[in-house]
Design a protein around this motif. Structure first.
Motif, PDB file in Angstrom:
ATOM      1  N   LEU A 104      -7.117  -0.582   6.732  1.00  0.00           N
ATOM      2  CA  LEU A 104      -6.060  -1.071   5.848  1.00  0.00           C
ATOM      3  C   LEU A 104      -6.656  -1.946   4.749  1.00  0.00           C
ATOM      4  O   LEU A 104      -6.242  -1.864   3.585  1.00  0.00           O
ATOM      5  CB  LEU A 104      -5.016  -1.850   6.652  1.00  0.00           C
ATOM      6  CG  LEU A 104      -3.883  -2.492   5.863  1.00  0.00           C
ATOM      7  CD1 LEU A 104      -3.043  -1.428   5.165  1.00  0.00           C
ATOM      8  CD2 LEU A 104      -3.021  -3.346   6.775  1.00  0.00           C
ATOM      9  N   PHE A 105      -7.633  -2.758   5.096  1.00  0.00           N
ATOM     10  CA  PHE A 105      -8.281  -3.624   4.109  1.00  0.00           C
ATOM     11  C   PHE A 105      -8.966  -2.793   3.029  1.00  0.00           C
ATOM     12  O   PHE A 105      -8.894  -3.117   1.839  1.00  0.00           O
ATOM     13  CB  PHE A 105      -9.284  -4.548   4.806  1.00  0.00           C
ATOM     14  CG  PHE A 105      -9.951  -5.525   3.889  1.00  0.00           C
ATOM     15  CD1 PHE A 105      -9.272  -6.625   3.400  1.00  0.00           C
ATOM     16  CD2 PHE A 105     -11.272  -5.344   3.507  1.00  0.00           C
ATOM     17  CE1 PHE A 105      -9.896  -7.530   2.553  1.00  0.00           C
ATOM     18  CE2 PHE A 105     -11.903  -6.229   2.661  1.00  0.00           C
ATOM     19  CZ  PHE A 105     -11.211  -7.335   2.179  1.00  0.00           C
ATOM     20  N   GLN A 106      -9.636  -1.711   3.440  1.00  0.00           N
ATOM     21  CA  GLN A 106     -10.302  -0.837   2.469  1.00  0.00           C
ATOM     22  C   GLN A 106      -9.291  -0.220   1.501  1.00  0.00           C
ATOM     23  O   GLN A 106      -9.558  -0.101   0.301  1.00  0.00           O
ATOM     24  CB  GLN A 106     -11.078   0.267   3.190  1.00  0.00           C
ATOM     25  CG  GLN A 106     -12.241  -0.234   4.028  1.00  0.00           C
ATOM     26  CD  GLN A 106     -13.299  -0.928   3.205  1.00  0.00           C
ATOM     27  OE1 GLN A 106     -13.605  -0.517   2.092  1.00  0.00           O
ATOM     28  NE2 GLN A 106     -13.843  -2.003   3.756  1.00  0.00           N
TER      29      GLN A 106
ATOM     30  N   ASP B 151       2.274   8.867  -0.418  1.00  0.00           N
ATOM     31  CA  ASP B 151       1.837  10.098   0.239  1.00  0.00           C
ATOM     32  C   ASP B 151       0.673   9.885   1.201  1.00  0.00           C
ATOM     33  O   ASP B 151       0.235  10.826   1.852  1.00  0.00           O
ATOM     34  CB  ASP B 151       1.424  11.136  -0.820  1.00  0.00           C
ATOM     35  CG  ASP B 151       2.607  11.541  -1.684  1.00  0.00           C
ATOM     36  OD1 ASP B 151       3.749  11.487  -1.195  1.00  0.00           O
ATOM     37  OD2 ASP B 151       2.367  11.909  -2.852  1.00  0.00           O
ATOM     38  N   LYS B 152       0.180   8.684   1.292  1.00  0.00           N
ATOM     39  CA  LYS B 152      -0.977   8.385   2.144  1.00  0.00           C
ATOM     40  C   LYS B 152      -0.530   8.372   3.608  1.00  0.00           C
ATOM     41  O   LYS B 152       0.218   7.507   4.048  1.00  0.00           O
ATOM     42  CB  LYS B 152      -1.562   7.029   1.748  1.00  0.00           C
ATOM     43  CG  LYS B 152      -2.895   6.742   2.301  1.00  0.00           C
ATOM     44  CD  LYS B 152      -3.948   7.227   1.358  1.00  0.00           C
ATOM     45  CE  LYS B 152      -5.287   6.672   1.774  1.00  0.00           C
ATOM     46  NZ  LYS B 152      -6.345   7.289   1.043  1.00  0.00           N
ATOM     47  N   LEU B 153      -0.989   9.363   4.388  1.00  0.00           N
ATOM     48  CA  LEU B 153      -0.584   9.493   5.787  1.00  0.00           C
ATOM     49  C   LEU B 153      -1.116   8.363   6.656  1.00  0.00           C
ATOM     50  O   LEU B 153      -0.451   7.935   7.599  1.00  0.00           O
ATOM     51  CB  LEU B 153      -1.053  10.837   6.350  1.00  0.00           C
ATOM     52  CG  LEU B 153      -0.356  12.072   5.781  1.00  0.00           C
ATOM     53  CD1 LEU B 153      -1.007  13.331   6.324  1.00  0.00           C
ATOM     54  CD2 LEU B 153       1.107  12.038   6.136  1.00  0.00           C
TER      55      LEU B 153
ATOM     56  N   CYS C 283       0.833  -1.208   0.000  1.00  0.00           N
ATOM     57  CA  CYS C 283       0.000   0.000   0.000  1.00  0.00           C
ATOM     58  C   CYS C 283       0.866   1.255   0.000  1.00  0.00           C
ATOM     59  O   CYS C 283       0.545   2.245  -0.666  1.00  0.00           O
ATOM     60  CB  CYS C 283      -0.932   0.013   1.210  1.00  0.00           C
ATOM     61  SG  CYS C 283      -2.240  -1.209   1.130  1.00  0.00           S
ATOM     62  N   TYR C 284       1.980   1.208   0.716  1.00  0.00           N
ATOM     63  CA  TYR C 284       2.891   2.351   0.746  1.00  0.00           C
ATOM     64  C   TYR C 284       3.559   2.545  -0.620  1.00  0.00           C
ATOM     65  O   TYR C 284       3.728   3.681  -1.084  1.00  0.00           O
ATOM     66  CB  TYR C 284       3.946   2.165   1.838  1.00  0.00           C
ATOM     67  CG  TYR C 284       4.892   3.320   1.940  1.00  0.00           C
ATOM     68  CD1 TYR C 284       4.488   4.536   2.487  1.00  0.00           C
ATOM     69  CD2 TYR C 284       6.201   3.226   1.485  1.00  0.00           C
ATOM     70  CE1 TYR C 284       5.359   5.605   2.574  1.00  0.00           C
ATOM     71  CE2 TYR C 284       7.079   4.287   1.573  1.00  0.00           C
ATOM     72  CZ  TYR C 284       6.656   5.474   2.120  1.00  0.00           C
ATOM     73  OH  TYR C 284       7.517   6.536   2.203  1.00  0.00           O
ATOM     74  N   ALA C 285       3.921   1.433  -1.268  1.00  0.00           N
ATOM     75  CA  ALA C 285       4.543   1.527  -2.594  1.00  0.00           C
ATOM     76  C   ALA C 285       3.546   2.069  -3.623  1.00  0.00           C
ATOM     77  O   ALA C 285       3.928   2.806  -4.536  1.00  0.00           O
ATOM     78  CB  ALA C 285       5.057   0.156  -3.033  1.00  0.00           C
TER      79      ALA C 285
END
Length: 144
Positions: free
Chosen positions: A49-51, A24-26, A18-20
């Motif tokens: 996190l699942f969403q 920019d997602k805080l 998800c970070y990759a």
């Protein structure tokens, strides 16, 4: 915190994916930080996190299924509702409650719970419906 199997960590893999996908997602960054610090996430955080993970196009469906099963295994915690004070009782109900308390205390003067009810009643605090039910139960059992 000791993990069950340190070599298989699906949550960390999903966080990295998800970070990759969106660096920019805080929310993802804060989840990663908490996961590194504490070693676990709450059920609500895992649901968030699942969403987010569902929106990542190249994420394995097996990882999503594993995350969903982890979420389903966790207990759901509910906040209890605030107790609602009883509505001011009518004078005849208050008189009946006072008579019941006095009758029980005449027969059993050291009954702690009824003494508590008497103290609460004498301080003009309303007895909750559960307490009134309990008092009636004592009256049925003790005043035969």
């Amino acid at each position: 915190m000791q993990k069950k199997k340190p070599e298989v960590d699906i949550i960390e893999k999903i966080l990295d994916a998800c970070y990759a996908y969106n660096p920019d997602k805080l929310f993802v960054m804060s989840l990663m930080h908490q996961y590194e610090e504490r070693g676990s996430l709450s059920k609500k955080q895992l649901q968030g996190l699942f969403q987010i993970a569902q929106k990542v196009p190249d994420l394995s469906s097996a990882w999503l299924a594993t995350l969903e099963s982890i979420i389903l295994k966790m207990p759901t915690r509910y906040k209890s509702e605030k107790p609602v004070p009883a509505a001011p009782a009518a004078d005849d109900t208050q008189a009946q409650t006072e008579q019941t308390i006095e009758a029980i205390l005449v027969k059993y003067p050291a009954h702690k719970r009824v003494l508590f009810f008497k103290a609460k009643f004498s301080n003009n605090e309303a007895l909750t419906p559960a307490e009134l039910t309990e008092l009636e139960k004592f009256a049925k059992l003790l005043l035969k």
